[in-house]
Design a protein around this motif. Structure first.
Motif, PDB file in Angstrom:
ATOM      1  N   ARG A 101       8.934 -52.065   3.419  1.00 42.71           N
ATOM      2  CA  ARG A 101       7.779 -52.750   3.989  1.00 42.71           C
ATOM      3  C   ARG A 101       8.147 -54.119   4.547  1.00 42.71           C
ATOM      4  NH1 ARG A 101       3.307 -55.589   2.141  1.00 42.71           N
ATOM      5  NH2 ARG A 101       4.209 -55.687   0.061  1.00 42.71           N
ATOM      6  N   GLY A 102       9.271 -54.679   4.092  1.00 42.89           N
ATOM      7  CA  GLY A 102       9.720 -55.962   4.613  1.00 42.89           C
ATOM      8  C   GLY A 102      10.449 -55.863   5.938  1.00 42.89           C
ATOM      9  N   ARG A 103      10.737 -54.655   6.395  1.00 43.12           N
ATOM     10  CA  ARG A 103      11.411 -54.493   7.677  1.00 43.12           C
ATOM     11  C   ARG A 103      10.463 -54.817   8.826  1.00 43.12           C
ATOM     12  NH1 ARG A 103      16.354 -52.081   7.770  1.00 43.12           N
ATOM     13  NH2 ARG A 103      16.044 -51.757   9.995  1.00 43.12           N
ATOM     14  N   ARG A 104      11.033 -55.158   9.924  1.00 43.73           N
ATOM     15  CA  ARG A 104      10.302 -55.541  11.120  1.00 43.73           C
ATOM     16  C   ARG A 104       9.283 -54.475  11.513  1.00 43.73           C
ATOM     17  NH1 ARG A 104      11.318 -58.533  15.971  1.00 43.73           N
ATOM     18  NH2 ARG A 104      10.746 -57.391  17.882  1.00 43.73           N
ATOM     19  N   GLY A 105       8.035 -54.852  11.632  1.00 40.01           N
ATOM     20  CA  GLY A 105       6.980 -53.999  12.157  1.00 40.01           C
ATOM     21  C   GLY A 105       6.336 -53.050  11.165  1.00 40.01           C
ATOM     22  N   VAL A 106       6.956 -52.820   9.989  1.00 43.09           N
ATOM     23  CA  VAL A 106       6.432 -51.817   9.069  1.00 43.09           C
ATOM     24  C   VAL A 106       5.088 -52.253   8.482  1.00 43.09           C
ATOM     25  CG1 VAL A 106       6.852 -50.573   6.911  1.00 43.09           C
ATOM     26  CG2 VAL A 106       8.710 -50.879   8.554  1.00 43.09           C
ATOM     27  N   SER A 107       4.970 -53.516   8.109  1.00 44.46           N
ATOM     28  CA  SER A 107       3.702 -53.996   7.551  1.00 44.46           C
ATOM     29  C   SER A 107       2.571 -53.905   8.577  1.00 44.46           C
ATOM     30  CB  SER A 107       3.837 -55.442   7.067  1.00 44.46           C
ATOM     31  OG  SER A 107       4.679 -55.513   5.941  1.00 44.46           O
ATOM     32  N   LEU A 108       2.877 -54.178   9.838  1.00 46.67           N
ATOM     33  CA  LEU A 108       1.869 -54.085  10.888  1.00 46.67           C
ATOM     34  C   LEU A 108       1.371 -52.649  11.034  1.00 46.67           C
ATOM     35  CD1 LEU A 108       0.236 -55.286  13.213  1.00 46.67           C
ATOM     36  CD2 LEU A 108       2.239 -54.989  14.680  1.00 46.67           C
ATOM     37  N   LEU A 109       2.285 -51.693  11.039  1.00 43.65           N
ATOM     38  CA  LEU A 109       1.885 -50.289  11.142  1.00 43.65           C
ATOM     39  C   LEU A 109       1.110 -49.841   9.902  1.00 43.65           C
ATOM     40  CD1 LEU A 109       5.026 -48.566  12.719  1.00 43.65           C
ATOM     41  CD2 LEU A 109       2.765 -48.843  13.749  1.00 43.65           C
ATOM     42  N   THR A 110       1.529 -50.319   8.733  1.00 43.45           N
ATOM     43  CA  THR A 110       0.820 -49.972   7.504  1.00 43.45           C
ATOM     44  C   THR A 110      -0.621 -50.464   7.561  1.00 43.45           C
ATOM     45  OG1 THR A 110       2.879 -50.070   6.234  1.00 43.45           O
ATOM     46  CG2 THR A 110       0.833 -50.214   5.001  1.00 43.45           C
ATOM     47  N   GLY A 111      -0.824 -51.697   8.015  1.00 45.67           N
ATOM     48  CA  GLY A 111      -2.174 -52.233   8.145  1.00 45.67           C
ATOM     49  C   GLY A 111      -3.001 -51.476   9.160  1.00 45.67           C
ATOM     50  N   ALA A 112      -2.367 -51.083  10.267  1.00 46.87           N
ATOM     51  CA  ALA A 112      -3.091 -50.332  11.299  1.00 46.87           C
ATOM     52  C   ALA A 112      -3.547 -48.976  10.767  1.00 46.87           C
ATOM     53  CB  ALA A 112      -2.212 -50.150  12.533  1.00 46.87           C
ATOM     54  N   MET A 113      -2.667 -48.293  10.009  1.00 43.69           N
ATOM     55  CA  MET A 113      -3.038 -46.986   9.471  1.00 43.69           C
ATOM     56  C   MET A 113      -4.073 -47.101   8.357  1.00 43.69           C
ATOM     57  SD  MET A 113      -1.601 -44.720  11.318  1.00 43.69           S
ATOM     58  CE  MET A 113      -1.724 -45.851  12.727  1.00 43.69           C
ATOM     59  N   LEU A 114      -4.090 -48.224   7.644  1.00 42.82           N
ATOM     60  CA  LEU A 114      -5.151 -48.443   6.670  1.00 42.82           C
ATOM     61  C   LEU A 114      -6.499 -48.498   7.384  1.00 42.82           C
ATOM     62  CD1 LEU A 114      -5.091 -50.714   3.581  1.00 42.82           C
ATOM     63  CD2 LEU A 114      -7.040 -50.851   5.119  1.00 42.82           C
ATOM     64  N   GLY A 115      -6.545 -49.183   8.529  1.00 41.47           N
ATOM     65  CA  GLY A 115      -7.775 -49.212   9.323  1.00 41.47           C
ATOM     66  C   GLY A 115      -8.189 -47.829   9.780  1.00 41.47           C
ATOM     67  N   VAL A 116      -7.208 -47.021  10.202  1.00 40.59           N
ATOM     68  CA  VAL A 116      -7.510 -45.653  10.625  1.00 40.59           C
ATOM     69  C   VAL A 116      -8.033 -44.832   9.455  1.00 40.59           C
ATOM     70  CG1 VAL A 116      -6.478 -43.511  11.493  1.00 40.59           C
ATOM     71  CG2 VAL A 116      -5.894 -45.693  12.560  1.00 40.59           C
ATOM     72  N   GLY A 117      -7.476 -45.054   8.264  1.00 44.28           N
ATOM     73  CA  GLY A 117      -7.923 -44.301   7.088  1.00 44.28           C
ATOM     74  C   GLY A 117      -9.379 -44.539   6.752  1.00 44.28           C
ATOM     75  N   THR A 118      -9.893 -45.746   7.031  1.00 45.70           N
ATOM     76  CA  THR A 118     -11.304 -46.013   6.731  1.00 45.70           C
ATOM     77  C   THR A 118     -12.236 -45.093   7.504  1.00 45.70           C
ATOM     78  OG1 THR A 118     -11.556 -47.715   8.455  1.00 45.70           O
ATOM     79  CG2 THR A 118     -10.816 -48.447   6.274  1.00 45.70           C
ATOM     80  N   VAL A 119     -11.759 -44.583   8.635  1.00 39.84           N
ATOM     81  CA  VAL A 119     -12.598 -43.695   9.451  1.00 39.84           C
ATOM     82  C   VAL A 119     -12.969 -42.446   8.659  1.00 39.84           C
ATOM     83  CG1 VAL A 119     -12.721 -42.344  11.580  1.00 39.84           C
ATOM     84  CG2 VAL A 119     -11.544 -44.564  11.574  1.00 39.84           C
ATOM     85  N   PHE A 120     -11.976 -41.830   8.018  1.00 39.39           N
ATOM     86  CA  PHE A 120     -12.226 -40.594   7.274  1.00 39.39           C
ATOM     87  C   PHE A 120     -13.194 -40.837   6.111  1.00 39.39           C
ATOM     88  CE2 PHE A 120      -7.990 -40.141   9.162  1.00 39.39           C
ATOM     89  CZ  PHE A 120      -8.110 -38.923   9.805  1.00 39.39           C
ATOM     90  N   GLY A 121     -12.910 -41.873   5.302  1.00 37.42           N
ATOM     91  CA  GLY A 121     -13.761 -42.136   4.148  1.00 37.42           C
ATOM     92  C   GLY A 121     -15.174 -42.518   4.530  1.00 37.42           C
TER      93      GLY A 121
END
Length: 406
Positions: free
Chosen positions: A208-228
Motif C-alpha cells: 500500500r506504500g507503493r506509488r499510486g496503490v493508496s489512491l486506487l484503494t481509496g477509489a475502489m472503496l468509493g466504488v464499493g459504496t455503490v453496491f452496499g
C-alpha cells in the motif's frame, strides 16, 4: 469476442478456472448467509446485520495479509491451512447457531470466519497476470469482473431457496462443502501459479506504500459504496412503495447492466491514457448514480439501475489493470487483495450509512451516498492521476505504452 477467446483458450486455463468458480460462490454467499443464520438463531435482524458486517470488515482488513503470505510462500502452502481453518470456523458457527448460542459469540465466530476467507479471486488474477502477455491482461480482468457479477448473482439463487425451505444452517452448510471442494482442488492445480518470492520487493509501508496503490484503494472503496447503498436503498424503496418482492429484480437489472458493461468494455481497444480514463469513468459513474437518487418509482428505477450498472464494471476493470502496471510480480496477489478489501469495505460502509439514512429520513436519501462517494473518488484520481503511472526505471510495465484494453 476474439479477445475473450484468446484468453479462454490459454493452455491450461480451465484447469484452475473451474475449481476457482466453485470456490468463489461460497465467498459471495457468506455475508448474506451469516446475516440469515444469526437472525434465525437470535430472532434479531440487528444482530444478524452486526455479524454480517463484522465478517465483511474482517475479510477486508485481513485479506491483504493473506495476499502477502501467498506472495511469499506460494498459493498452495497458504490456501490449504487457511481453507481448513475457515471451514472449521464456519462449521463451528453452524453448530453454535443450532444450539442458540449468545449473539455476541455468534458475531465473534462470524468475524473470524470472515477473516479467514480464502482470497481465490485475487489468486486467479495473479495467475492471469503470470501466464498472459501484457496486452491480454486487461481482457482477463474484464472476464474476472464478469465472473464476480455472476457469482454474486448466482449465490442468492443457491442460498435463499435452501434457507427458506429448510433453514439457513443448510444454506451455509452447502457453502462449507463448496469452499472445501473448490478451494482445495484449486490449490492442487499449480498451473499458472506465480512462484513464491520470499524476498519480495516491498517498501517499509508494504504494498500500500507503493506509488499510486493508496489512491486506487481509496477509489475502489468509493466504488464499493455503490453496491452496499443500492442494496439498502432499493430494498427500502420497494418496501415503501408496497412491493418489497421487487427489490431483487431491480437490483438484478443493475447486476445485468454491470455484466454487459464489463463484457463490452473488455472487448474494446484504446490508446487513451489509463489514469485519465479511470477519472472519466468515475465521473460518468457519479453522474449515472444521480438517476436512482432522482427517480421515485420502481419502473424508472429499473432503467436507472441498469444505466449505473453499465459504468461500474469498467471502473473496476480499469482499477485492477492500473494496479497490475504499478506493482511487480512478486507482490501482485497482495496488491489485488487491497482492491478486493477496499470494495468489500466500501460495501459495508455504504450499507451502514444508507441504513442510518433510511431509519431516520426514509429510502430516498440512501441513494445520495454513492454519487457523493464516487464523485470524491473521481476528483482524487483527476488531481493525482500522475501517481498512477509507473516511474521510469521501476521495472514495471508502463500502461501508457500499450494499446490493449484499459
Amino acid at each position: 469476442m476474439k479477445s475473450y477467446l484468446a484468453v479462454l483458450t490459454t493452455p491450461g486455463a480451465w484447469r484452475f478456472l473451474l475449481p476457482a468458480l466453485c470456490a468463489r460462490l461460497p465467498f459471495a454467499m457468506l455475508q448474506i448467509g451469516i446475516l440469515l443464520l444469526v437472525q434465525w438463531a437470535t430472532g434479531s435482524y440487528g444482530w444478524g446485520g452486526v455479524a454480517s458486517a463484522a465478517a465483511a470488515v474482517a475479510q477486508a482488513l485481513l485479506g491483504p495479509w493473506t495476499g502477502r503470505l501467498v506472495d511469499r510462500w506460494g498459493q498452495a502452502r497458504v490456501l490449504v491451512p487457511q481453507t481448513l481453518t475457515h471451514a472449521a470456523l464456519l462449521g463451528g458457527l453452524l453448530a453454535l447457531a443450532q444450539n442458540r448460542a449468545e449473539p455476541f459469540v455468534l458475531v465473534a465466530v462470524g468475524c473470524l470466519a470472515g477473516a479467514t476467507v480464502p482470497q481465490v479471486g485475487s489468486m486467479v488474477r495473479a495467475r492471469w497476470a503470470n501466464v498472459l502477455p501484457p496486452r491480454r491482461v486487461g481482457t482477463a480482468f474484464a472476464l474476472e469482473s464478469v465472473t464476480d457479477e455472476l457469482t454474486f448473482t448466482l449465490a442468492p439463487l443457491l442460498l435463499l431457496p435452501i434457507a427458506t425451505a429448510y433453514s439457513p444452517v443448510w444454506g451455509l452448510a452447502l457453502a462449507l462443502v463448496m469452499v472445501l471442494a473448490g478451494t482445495l482442488l484449486f490449490a492442487s492445480v499449480r498451473h499458472g501459479a506465480p512462484a513464491p518470492a520470499p524476498s519480495s520487493d516491498r517498501t517499509s509501508a508494504g504494498v500500500r506504500g507503493r506509488r499510486g496503490v493508496s489512491l486506487l484503494t481509496g477509489a475502489m472503496l468509493g466504488v464499493g459504496t455503490v453496491f452496499g447503498s443500492l442494496q439498502v436503498g432499493i430494498t427500502a424503496l420497494s418496501a415503501e412503495l408496497g412491493d418489497p418482492s421487487a427489490a431483487g429484480a431491480v437490483f438484478g437489472t443493475f447486476s445485468a447492466g454491470s455484466l454487459v458493461g464489463g463484457l463490452v468494455y473488455g472487448g474494446l481497444r484504446s490508446a487513451a491514457g489509463r489514469p485519465s480514463r479511470l477519472a472519466l469513468l468515475l465521473a460518468l459513474l457519479a453522474a449515472a448514480l444521480t438517476g436512482p437518487a432522482l427517480v421515485g418509482s420502481l419502473g424508472l428505477m429499473y432503467g436507472a439501475g441498469a444505466v449505473a450498472g453499465l459504468v461500474i464494471a469498467p471502473c473496476v476493470i480499469t482499477g485492477y489493470t492500473l494496479l497490475d502496471a504499478l506493482v511487480p510480480a512478486e507482490v501482485k496477489t497482495e496488491a489485488y487483495t487491497w482492491l478486493n478489501g477496499a470494495i468489500a469495505l466500501g460495501i459495508a460502509l455504504g450499507a451502514a450509512l444508507s441504513g442510518q439514512l433510511v431509519d431516520r429520513l426514509g429510502a430516498a436519501p440512501a441513494f445520495l451516498v454513492p454519487p457523493v462517494a464516487v464523485a470524491l473518488a473521481a476528483l482524487a484520481v483527476g488531481l493525482r492521476g500522475a501517481s498512477l503511472l509507473p516511474e521510469a526505471g521501476d521495472g514495471v510495465r508502463d500502461p501508457g505504452r500499450s494499446k490493449a484494453l484499459v
